[in-house]
Design a protein around this motif. Structure first.
Motif, PDB file in Angstrom:
ATOM      1  N   GLN A  33       7.958  -8.771  -4.683  1.00  0.00           N
ATOM      2  CA  GLN A  33       6.859  -8.432  -3.778  1.00  0.00           C
ATOM      3  C   GLN A  33       7.399  -7.767  -2.513  1.00  0.00           C
ATOM      4  OE1 GLN A  33       3.265  -8.847  -4.052  1.00  0.00           O
ATOM      5  NE2 GLN A  33       3.679  -7.364  -2.447  1.00  0.00           N
ATOM      6  N   LEU A  34       6.989  -6.505  -2.279  1.00  0.00           N
ATOM      7  CA  LEU A  34       7.399  -5.784  -1.072  1.00  0.00           C
ATOM      8  C   LEU A  34       6.562  -6.238   0.119  1.00  0.00           C
ATOM      9  CD1 LEU A  34       7.735  -2.190  -2.590  1.00  0.00           C
ATOM     10  CD2 LEU A  34       9.468  -4.012  -2.473  1.00  0.00           C
ATOM     11  N   ARG A  35       7.020  -5.871   1.314  1.00  0.00           N
ATOM     12  CA  ARG A  35       6.273  -6.236   2.526  1.00  0.00           C
ATOM     13  C   ARG A  35       5.407  -5.085   3.045  1.00  0.00           C
ATOM     14  NH1 ARG A  35      10.590  -7.058   7.348  1.00  0.00           N
ATOM     15  NH2 ARG A  35       8.658  -7.719   8.356  1.00  0.00           N
ATOM     16  N   TRP A  36       5.529  -3.912   2.371  1.00  0.00           N
ATOM     17  CA  TRP A  36       4.698  -2.757   2.771  1.00  0.00           C
ATOM     18  C   TRP A  36       4.535  -1.873   1.552  1.00  0.00           C
ATOM     19  CZ3 TRP A  36       1.761  -3.031   6.743  1.00  0.00           C
ATOM     20  CH2 TRP A  36       1.140  -1.910   7.280  1.00  0.00           C
ATOM     21  N   ASP A  37       4.002  -0.666   1.751  1.00  0.00           N
ATOM     22  CA  ASP A  37       3.769   0.236   0.625  1.00  0.00           C
ATOM     23  C   ASP A  37       5.088   0.865   0.172  1.00  0.00           C
ATOM     24  OD1 ASP A  37       2.322   1.454  -1.304  1.00  0.00           O
ATOM     25  OD2 ASP A  37       1.225   2.827   0.006  1.00  0.00           O
ATOM     26  N   ASP A  70      -7.866  -2.941  -3.329  1.00  0.00           N
ATOM     27  CA  ASP A  70      -8.961  -3.091  -2.377  1.00  0.00           C
ATOM     28  C   ASP A  70      -8.523  -2.846  -0.944  1.00  0.00           C
ATOM     29  OD1 ASP A  70     -10.552  -3.811  -4.528  1.00  0.00           O
ATOM     30  OD2 ASP A  70     -10.061  -5.939  -4.312  1.00  0.00           O
ATOM     31  N   GLY A  71      -7.252  -2.468  -0.746  1.00  0.00           N
ATOM     32  CA  GLY A  71      -6.767  -2.203   0.604  1.00  0.00           C
ATOM     33  C   GLY A  71      -6.267  -3.440   1.326  1.00  0.00           C
ATOM     34  N   GLU A  72      -6.283  -4.583   0.656  1.00  0.00           N
ATOM     35  CA  GLU A  72      -5.776  -5.816   1.262  1.00  0.00           C
ATOM     36  C   GLU A  72      -4.250  -5.750   1.324  1.00  0.00           C
ATOM     37  OE1 GLU A  72      -5.587 -10.633   0.312  1.00  0.00           O
ATOM     38  OE2 GLU A  72      -6.593  -9.236  -1.062  1.00  0.00           O
ATOM     39  N   VAL A  73      -3.680  -6.310   2.410  1.00  0.00           N
ATOM     40  CA  VAL A  73      -2.234  -6.345   2.558  1.00  0.00           C
ATOM     41  C   VAL A  73      -1.753  -7.752   2.207  1.00  0.00           C
ATOM     42  CG1 VAL A  73      -0.263  -6.048   4.104  1.00  0.00           C
ATOM     43  CG2 VAL A  73      -2.284  -4.603   4.362  1.00  0.00           C
ATOM     44  N   LEU A  74      -0.908  -7.845   1.177  1.00  0.00           N
ATOM     45  CA  LEU A  74      -0.407  -9.128   0.722  1.00  0.00           C
ATOM     46  C   LEU A  74       0.761  -9.589   1.583  1.00  0.00           C
ATOM     47  CD1 LEU A  74      -0.387  -8.473  -3.143  1.00  0.00           C
ATOM     48  CD2 LEU A  74      -2.126  -9.665  -1.808  1.00  0.00           C
ATOM     49  N   ASN A  75       0.821 -10.892   1.804  1.00  0.00           N
ATOM     50  CA  ASN A  75       1.926 -11.486   2.547  1.00  0.00           C
ATOM     51  C   ASN A  75       2.996 -11.905   1.548  1.00  0.00           C
ATOM     52  OD1 ASN A  75       3.623 -13.392   3.914  1.00  0.00           O
ATOM     53  ND2 ASN A  75       2.085 -13.508   5.528  1.00  0.00           N
ATOM     54  N   HIS A 168      -6.237  -4.310  17.435  1.00  0.00           N
ATOM     55  CA  HIS A 168      -5.827  -3.006  16.940  1.00  0.00           C
ATOM     56  C   HIS A 168      -5.527  -3.141  15.460  1.00  0.00           C
ATOM     57  CE1 HIS A 168      -3.407   0.578  16.150  1.00  0.00           C
ATOM     58  NE2 HIS A 168      -3.829   1.090  17.309  1.00  0.00           N
ATOM     59  N   ALA A 169      -6.123  -2.300  14.636  1.00  0.00           N
ATOM     60  CA  ALA A 169      -5.923  -2.354  13.186  1.00  0.00           C
ATOM     61  C   ALA A 169      -4.956  -1.257  12.764  1.00  0.00           C
ATOM     62  CB  ALA A 169      -7.246  -2.191  12.455  1.00  0.00           C
ATOM     63  N   GLY A 170      -4.128  -1.546  11.762  1.00  0.00           N
ATOM     64  CA  GLY A 170      -3.232  -0.539  11.199  1.00  0.00           C
ATOM     65  C   GLY A 170      -1.990  -0.323  12.034  1.00  0.00           C
ATOM     66  N   ASN A 171      -1.250   0.738  11.685  1.00  0.00           N
ATOM     67  CA  ASN A 171      -0.008   1.057  12.389  1.00  0.00           C
ATOM     68  C   ASN A 171      -0.307   1.694  13.738  1.00  0.00           C
ATOM     69  OD1 ASN A 171       1.636   0.174  10.287  1.00  0.00           O
ATOM     70  ND2 ASN A 171       1.569   2.171   9.265  1.00  0.00           N
ATOM     71  N   PHE A 172       0.620   1.499  14.666  1.00  0.00           N
ATOM     72  CA  PHE A 172       0.537   2.224  15.944  1.00  0.00           C
ATOM     73  C   PHE A 172       1.137   3.616  15.740  1.00  0.00           C
ATOM     74  CE2 PHE A 172       0.355  -2.171  17.432  1.00  0.00           C
ATOM     75  CZ  PHE A 172      -0.708  -2.099  18.325  1.00  0.00           C
ATOM     76  N   THR A 173       0.537   4.611  16.383  1.00  0.00           N
ATOM     77  CA  THR A 173       0.959   6.005  16.202  1.00  0.00           C
ATOM     78  C   THR A 173       1.128   6.691  17.555  1.00  0.00           C
ATOM     79  OG1 THR A 173      -1.312   6.849  16.141  1.00  0.00           O
ATOM     80  CG2 THR A 173      -0.336   6.096  14.043  1.00  0.00           C
TER      81      THR A 173
END
Length: 627
Positions: A33-37, A70-75, A168-173
């Protein structure tokens, strides 16, 4: 004596099989299981898969993105701890998860430095960490990136609560610095630089290491239970993964392009995705310190200091036991070696008991075989040569059947002896062995050995022919035969029931009557084993008819085919495979009942099975009995 050797081999095999052994499938299926995409951040695992390193270790590996459909981020820590994945990629969240009793174990630290940095515009006024209090610093509650910010502040004596938390949702840019009004944003793997450099925007950053916060970055972990239950597999996965990382770091362009091509989606441009992965490859190489530092190197002291920092942040409680948290294959092998040494000491004691038991069997069987040989010689002198050979073959076949059943009878006592010995070992290892518990174990062992000795006595009584006729209770003989089949009946779920039991005695050769019953029971069991009925049953009915005792043995094994009904008592006639039957059983049963016992034997189909009917005389009826 071949039969004796076969029996000894069977008993030794049974004993050794019950000691226990480790088994493994040819190919083990593993989920990482990765921690990101999917991106170069995890390049080593893809390389290990694509280069066949996992396959070489006998592993079938699935690498899962942290993003669901579904766009959910798994821990990753949750997925591994709850056994939806076997391995995961994490960092300080591993220690935090362990504080929730997750019991995770770190296998290898791939990033020797944390990938977290805090970026700001080049013109932002910043001279020391204290300036963050007056800047709009992007912080989110329960954000793993924020942990290192808090650690930096506390190291400088600043209470993190002075800095506001934001939604704040998602990555900071870059947009968060230019448009959304933030002065400082947390970034992982310097990804913001890829986009800022494209647009000519100059940024500067704060690194936690510059303020004494020396956390590891991406690290491979698994469940502690898995490291104990299957350390070999864990070590194999680690070995293949590190080999994959070495390949990826030495061939970054190749792997970056392959990642982009393999994981491209409709919302991404292939060339841009390749360029992004190559950008990330440079950052990953910096964080691994390759080739200066060995890939996956772990310094337990650094992880211990990380835990202390998390404790100061009130993110964990208590002390961490690094020997449990960090996977050490060599230490596990050493402990296993010590355990095997203890087992060998116990096995020495077990072997002594086993040798005594085998000696007892050997002497008993040798004596029995000698008696049988003398009997066979006498019978062959008194009968025609052909009939003598047939009798010899039949008796030896029956002997083989009985030896096999003694092996079944002895399996459970041997299992129990093994358990008693294991308990003695455990009590000794844990300093819990007392005089009382040892005496109790010895007494229970004696009882088991006595039961095994009783089995041999039954065998001797059953096998040694008697020359004088006597009165005997049919019921007792049948029960003695059934006891020899106890384990076989249990194994095949066959129920034995008695309908009527007459206590009048028959007259004749008791043990030869038992041999006839033995042959009939063998045929019933074999028929039931081949049958598909759910409720397998053998019923026994004993009653007196005039001056005879009649025994009916009935099974629900399907009965006898009409095509062979006239042949079942013929010599060498059998429906079994040559390796399973001689065709002598029912032939000898008929000889025993009709010639030796002056009785009658017949049979009939019942619709669901067959009923064998054995009739033997009472005392005073047999024409050979003196008044």
């Amino acid at each position: 004596m071949n039969k004796v050797r076969q029996l000894l081999i069977i008993l030794i095999a049974i004993f050794l099989l019950n000691i226990g052994s480790f088994t493994a499938e040819a190919t083990e299926k593993i989920v990482l299981q990765l921690r990101w995409d999917h991106q170069f951040q995890f390049a080593g695992y893809y390389a290990a898969l694509w280069q066949g390193y996992y396959e070489d270790e006998g592993l079938e590996v699935e690498i899962r993105s942290a993003f669901t459909e579904d766009g959910e981020v798994l821990n990753a820590t949750d997925e591994v701890a709850e056994e939806r994945a076997d391995f995961g990629v994490g960092a300080v969240d591993i220690l935090i998860a362990n504080d929730k009793d997750y019991d995770l174990s770190i296998i290898a630290s791939i990033f020797q430095r944390s990938a977290v940095e805090f970026f700001m515009m080049e013109e932002t006024p910043f001279t020391s960490i204290v300036d963050l209090v007056n800047l709009k610093t992007a912080r989110r509650e329960k954000d793993l990136l924020d942990i290192e910010l808090q650690a930096m502040l506390i190291a400088e004596g600043i209470n993190p609560n002075q800095l506001e938390l934001y939604q704040h949702a998602g990555n900071f840019t870059v947009a968060d610095l230019i448009v959304n009004g933030f002065d400082v944003v947390p970034i992982y793997l310097s990804s913001i630089l890829y986009y800022s450099e494209e647009k000519g925007i100059k940024l500067k950053s704060i690194k936690p290491i510059d303020y004494g916060i020396d956390f590891y970055g991406d690290s491979l972990f698994t469940r502690q239970k898995l490291t104990m239950d299957n350390p070999q597999m864990v070590e194999s996965f680690k070995r293949a993964s590190l080999k994959g990382w070495e390949y990826a770091l030495e061939n970054p362009d190749e792997i970056a392009e392959k990642i982009a091509q393999h994981f491209i989606t409709e919302d991404k441009n292939l060339n841009e995705f390749i360029a992004y992965n190559k950008f990330q490859a440079d950052k990953v190489l910096e964080l691994t310190f390759h080739p200066v530092v060995e890939i996956g190197n772990i310094n337990p002291h650094r992880w211990e200091k990380t835990h202390e920092t998390l404790y100061q942040l009130d993110l964990v409680s208590g002390n961490a036991i690094m020997d449990q948290i960090i996977f050490d294959y060599e230490a596990i092998l050493m402990e296993e070696s010590k355990r095997q040494e203890r087992i060998m000491r116990v096995l020495s004691f077990s072997a002594l008991i086993l040798l005594l038991v085998i000696l007892l069997i050997h002497l008993t069987v040798k004596n029995t075989m000698n008696q049988l040989e003398k009997l066979f010689q006498k019978e062959m002198e008194e009968n025609k040569k052909k009939e003598g050979i047939i009798i010899y073959q039949a008796r030896m076949a029956a002997m083989g059947e009985m030896i096999a059943n003694i092996a079944h009878q002895w399996r459970q006592p041997l299992n129990n002896l093994g358990l008693i010995i294991t308990n003695i070992e455990d009590e000794y290892i844990h300093s819990e062995l007392t005089k009382e518990s040892l005496e109790d174990a010895v007494e229970r062992s004696r009882r088991l050995i006595n039961k095994m000795s009783d089995t041999i006595d039954d065998f001797r009584y059953f096998s040694n022919p008697k020359t004088n006729k006597e009165e005997f209770l049919v019921y007792d003989n049948i029960v003695a035969v059934l006891e020899l089949f106890e384990e076989k009946l249990k194994l095949n779920n066959i129920k034995i029931s008695f309908k009527d039991v007459d206590v009048d005695k028959a007259y004749g050769y008791s043990n030869q009557y038992s041999q006839a019953i033995f042959n009939i029971i063998v045929n019933s069991i074999d028929a039931l084993v081949q049958n598909t009925v759910e409720n397998r049953e053998i019923s026994v009915n004993i009653y007196k008819s005039k001056e005879s005792i009649v025994t009916e043995i009935e099974d629900n094994g399907g009965g006898i085919n009409e095509d062979i009904k006239d042949n079942i008592f013929d010599i060498y006639f059998t429906t079994k495979d040559k390796s399973q039957g001689t065709g002598l059983g029912l032939y000898m049963t008929k000889i025993i009942v009709e010639n030796n016992l002056n009785g009658k034997i017949s049979w009939e189909n019942t619709g669901v099975g067959v009923k064998m009917i054995i009739e033997v005389p009472c005392k005073g009826v047999d024409e050979n009995v003196e008044g």
